[in-house]
Scaffold this active site. Structure first.
Site, PDB file in Angstrom:
ATOM      1  N   ASP A  21       0.829  -1.204   0.000  1.00 10.10           N
ATOM      2  CA  ASP A  21       0.000   0.000   0.000  1.00 10.10           C
ATOM      3  C   ASP A  21       0.869   1.262   0.000  1.00 10.10           C
ATOM      4  O   ASP A  21       1.948   1.277   0.598  1.00 10.10           O
ATOM      5  CB  ASP A  21      -0.905  -0.011   1.232  1.00 10.10           C
ATOM      6  CG  ASP A  21      -2.043   0.983   1.127  1.00 10.10           C
ATOM      7  OD1 ASP A  21      -2.338   1.434   0.005  1.00 10.10           O
ATOM      8  OD2 ASP A  21      -2.638   1.318   2.165  1.00 10.10           O
ATOM      9  N   GLY A  24       0.142   5.422  -4.527  1.00 15.48           N
ATOM     10  CA  GLY A  24      -0.461   6.690  -4.928  1.00 15.48           C
ATOM     11  C   GLY A  24      -0.008   7.848  -4.067  1.00 15.48           C
ATOM     12  O   GLY A  24       0.320   8.929  -4.575  1.00 15.48           O
ATOM     13  N   TRP A  26       2.750   8.005  -2.355  1.00 13.17           N
ATOM     14  CA  TRP A  26       4.170   8.234  -2.635  1.00 13.17           C
ATOM     15  C   TRP A  26       4.321   9.142  -3.852  1.00 13.17           C
ATOM     16  O   TRP A  26       5.123  10.095  -3.842  1.00 13.17           O
ATOM     17  CB  TRP A  26       4.879   6.899  -2.872  1.00 13.17           C
ATOM     18  CG  TRP A  26       6.363   7.026  -3.094  1.00 13.17           C
ATOM     19  CD1 TRP A  26       7.343   6.985  -2.155  1.00 13.17           C
ATOM     20  CD2 TRP A  26       7.019   7.220  -4.355  1.00 13.17           C
ATOM     21  NE1 TRP A  26       8.577   7.137  -2.741  1.00 13.17           N
ATOM     22  CE2 TRP A  26       8.410   7.284  -4.101  1.00 13.17           C
ATOM     23  CE3 TRP A  26       6.580   7.342  -5.676  1.00 13.17           C
ATOM     24  CZ2 TRP A  26       9.360   7.465  -5.109  1.00 13.17           C
ATOM     25  CZ3 TRP A  26       7.517   7.522  -6.681  1.00 13.17           C
ATOM     26  CH2 TRP A  26       8.876   7.582  -6.401  1.00 13.17           C
ATOM     27  N   ARG A  34      -0.398   9.306  -9.928  1.00 13.85           N
ATOM     28  CA  ARG A  34      -0.453   8.049  -9.188  1.00 13.85           C
ATOM     29  C   ARG A  34       0.238   6.915  -9.954  1.00 13.85           C
ATOM     30  O   ARG A  34       0.865   6.042  -9.347  1.00 13.85           O
ATOM     31  CB  ARG A  34      -1.908   7.662  -8.922  1.00 13.85           C
ATOM     32  CG  ARG A  34      -2.619   8.548  -7.916  1.00 13.85           C
ATOM     33  CD  ARG A  34      -4.078   8.140  -7.779  1.00 13.85           C
ATOM     34  NE  ARG A  34      -4.229   6.741  -7.422  1.00 13.85           N
ATOM     35  CZ  ARG A  34      -4.192   6.304  -6.171  1.00 13.85           C
ATOM     36  NH1 ARG A  34      -4.006   7.142  -5.157  1.00 13.85           N
ATOM     37  NH2 ARG A  34      -4.351   5.019  -5.916  1.00 13.85           N
ATOM     38  N   HIS A  38       2.913   3.558  -8.981  1.00 18.85           N
ATOM     39  CA  HIS A  38       2.757   2.136  -9.291  1.00 18.85           C
ATOM     40  C   HIS A  38       4.000   1.601 -10.012  1.00 18.85           C
ATOM     41  O   HIS A  38       4.445   0.483  -9.734  1.00 18.85           O
ATOM     42  CB  HIS A  38       1.515   1.919 -10.152  1.00 18.85           C
ATOM     43  CG  HIS A  38       0.228   2.254  -9.457  1.00 18.85           C
ATOM     44  ND1 HIS A  38      -0.091   1.756  -8.206  1.00 18.85           N
ATOM     45  CD2 HIS A  38      -0.821   3.036  -9.833  1.00 18.85           C
ATOM     46  CE1 HIS A  38      -1.288   2.218  -7.841  1.00 18.85           C
ATOM     47  NE2 HIS A  38      -1.741   2.991  -8.811  1.00 18.85           N
ATOM     48  N   THR A  67     -10.384  -7.045  -5.934  1.00 17.87           N
ATOM     49  CA  THR A  67     -11.645  -6.948  -6.662  1.00 17.87           C
ATOM     50  C   THR A  67     -12.188  -5.521  -6.599  1.00 17.87           C
ATOM     51  O   THR A  67     -12.838  -5.038  -7.536  1.00 17.87           O
ATOM     52  CB  THR A  67     -12.683  -7.924  -6.067  1.00 17.87           C
ATOM     53  OG1 THR A  67     -12.725  -7.749  -4.634  1.00 17.87           O
ATOM     54  CG2 THR A  67     -12.325  -9.360  -6.366  1.00 17.87           C
ATOM     55  N   ASN A  69     -10.372  -2.834  -6.592  1.00 19.24           N
ATOM     56  CA  ASN A  69      -9.546  -1.940  -7.414  1.00 19.24           C
ATOM     57  C   ASN A  69     -10.126  -1.696  -8.804  1.00 19.24           C
ATOM     58  O   ASN A  69      -9.770  -0.725  -9.476  1.00 19.24           O
ATOM     59  CB  ASN A  69      -8.123  -2.487  -7.563  1.00 19.24           C
ATOM     60  CG  ASN A  69      -7.294  -2.351  -6.303  1.00 19.24           C
ATOM     61  OD1 ASN A  69      -6.329  -3.079  -6.097  1.00 19.24           O
ATOM     62  ND2 ASN A  69      -7.663  -1.407  -5.433  1.00 19.24           N
ATOM     63  N   ARG A  72     -11.507   1.789  -9.444  1.00 18.03           N
ATOM     64  CA  ARG A  72     -10.653   2.972  -9.575  1.00 18.03           C
ATOM     65  C   ARG A  72     -10.850   3.618 -10.952  1.00 18.03           C
ATOM     66  O   ARG A  72     -11.465   3.015 -11.848  1.00 18.03           O
ATOM     67  CB  ARG A  72      -9.184   2.581  -9.390  1.00 18.03           C
ATOM     68  CG  ARG A  72      -8.860   2.189  -7.953  1.00 18.03           C
ATOM     69  CD  ARG A  72      -7.381   2.040  -7.733  1.00 18.03           C
ATOM     70  NE  ARG A  72      -7.079   1.794  -6.327  1.00 18.03           N
ATOM     71  CZ  ARG A  72      -5.859   1.747  -5.823  1.00 18.03           C
ATOM     72  NH1 ARG A  72      -4.806   1.928  -6.621  1.00 18.03           N
ATOM     73  NH2 ARG A  72      -5.662   1.531  -4.536  1.00 18.03           N
ATOM     74  N   GLU A 208       0.495 -13.328  12.453  1.00 21.34           N
ATOM     75  CA  GLU A 208       0.968 -12.126  13.148  1.00 21.34           C
ATOM     76  C   GLU A 208       0.831 -10.957  12.182  1.00 21.34           C
ATOM     77  O   GLU A 208       1.182 -11.066  11.004  1.00 21.34           O
ATOM     78  CB  GLU A 208       2.429 -12.289  13.576  1.00 21.34           C
ATOM     79  CG  GLU A 208       2.661 -13.396  14.586  1.00 21.34           C
ATOM     80  CD  GLU A 208       1.957 -13.145  15.903  1.00 21.34           C
ATOM     81  OE1 GLU A 208       1.947 -11.975  16.350  1.00 21.34           O
ATOM     82  OE2 GLU A 208       1.410 -14.098  16.489  1.00 21.34           O
TER      83      GLU A 208
END
Length: 246
Positions: A21, A24, A26, A34, A38, A67, A69, A72, A208
């Site tokens: 994650d 975008g 970043w 965006r 990627h 699913t 995504n 977008r 964990e």
């Protein structure tokens, strides 16, 4: 002492899963679109994959496209699909050089035909590799997976192939996308968000969880090794008491 030097090779997670994650955000920090984030994120994929092979983690699963995504903006989705195809072509050498087998889970039929063909080709070319299995979760959603599983089992019950009384965790596991994978031991999510986002809900029952503020394009092998050291310093009880474990 480096984080890598602190890792106990006898206590490695067998199955590591990562929610990648922050691409975008970043890109936004860099004043870029965006899509630039990627593209940068694919370098982190290569570094983390190689790092897992380096320390002999046998299973790595990356949440590459959910699913949700598909909702977008169209241009971003199209770019992600093109990036998937180009990345698979570029990274075949990395997979072969590191003896990594590629796997994919999710509703793969929803992917563009070109992406499906490229994915199938790389999976076929790496099928004999046995150092590590890299699984890409593509067009994947855990609720969709569980729904599909219930439908398949119900169909078999209706046709007297399975008795309702025989349905147990093993039967369910055999109908999941991850039927050939062990349960997740460690789940890492980057970017500071602290949620699971419909990812491997059945498979992380006793995993964990490790959350970091690092955005995915900035995530390095040293960050990964730090997470593994943190994991190894935890006590995994699986419902038992500390006294029972000792």
């Amino acid at each position: 002492m480096s984080f890598k030097d602190q890792i106990d090779p006898k206590k490695l997670p067998q199955h590591l899963a990562v929610i990648m994650d922050g691409n975008g955000r970043w890109a936004k920090q860099q004043g870029k679109f965006r899509t630039f984030g990627h593209e940068k994120g694919t370098k982190a994929v290569r570094e983390i994959t190689e790092a897992c092979a380096e320390i002999n983690i046998p299973y790595l699963t990356l949440y590459a496209f959910s699913t949700e995504n598909w909702n977008r903006p169209r241009l971003e989705v199209e770019l992600l699909m093109k990036l998937l195809v180009s990345s698979l072509k570029k990274e075949i050498k990395t997979l072969q050089d590191n003896n990594i087998k590629l796997n994919a889970i999710g509703n793969l039929e929803a992917l563009p035909k070109k992406a499906q063909r490229e994915l199938e080709e790389v999976i076929d070319k790496t099928k004999e590799n046995n150092r590590m299995m890299l699984t890409l979760a593509l067009s994947y959603g855990s609720r969709e997976e569980i729904t599909k599983t219930i439908q398949e089992i119900s169909h078999k019950v209706k046709n007297n192939l399975i008795s309702p009384g025989d349905i147990d965790e093993e039967i369910i596991q055999k109908h999941l996308y991850t039927q050939n994978l062990p349960d997740v031991d460690l789940l890492i999510r980057t970017s500071g968000e602290q949620r699971i986002s419909n990812f491997l809900l059945w498979q992380i029952a006793y995993a964990e969880l490790y959350f970091t503020d690092i955005l995915w394009p900035d995530y390095t092998k040293n960050h990964l090794f730090e997470a593994i050291v943190n994991y190894q310093n935890r006590e995994r009880r699986f419902g038992k008491t500390s006294e029972q474990l000792s």
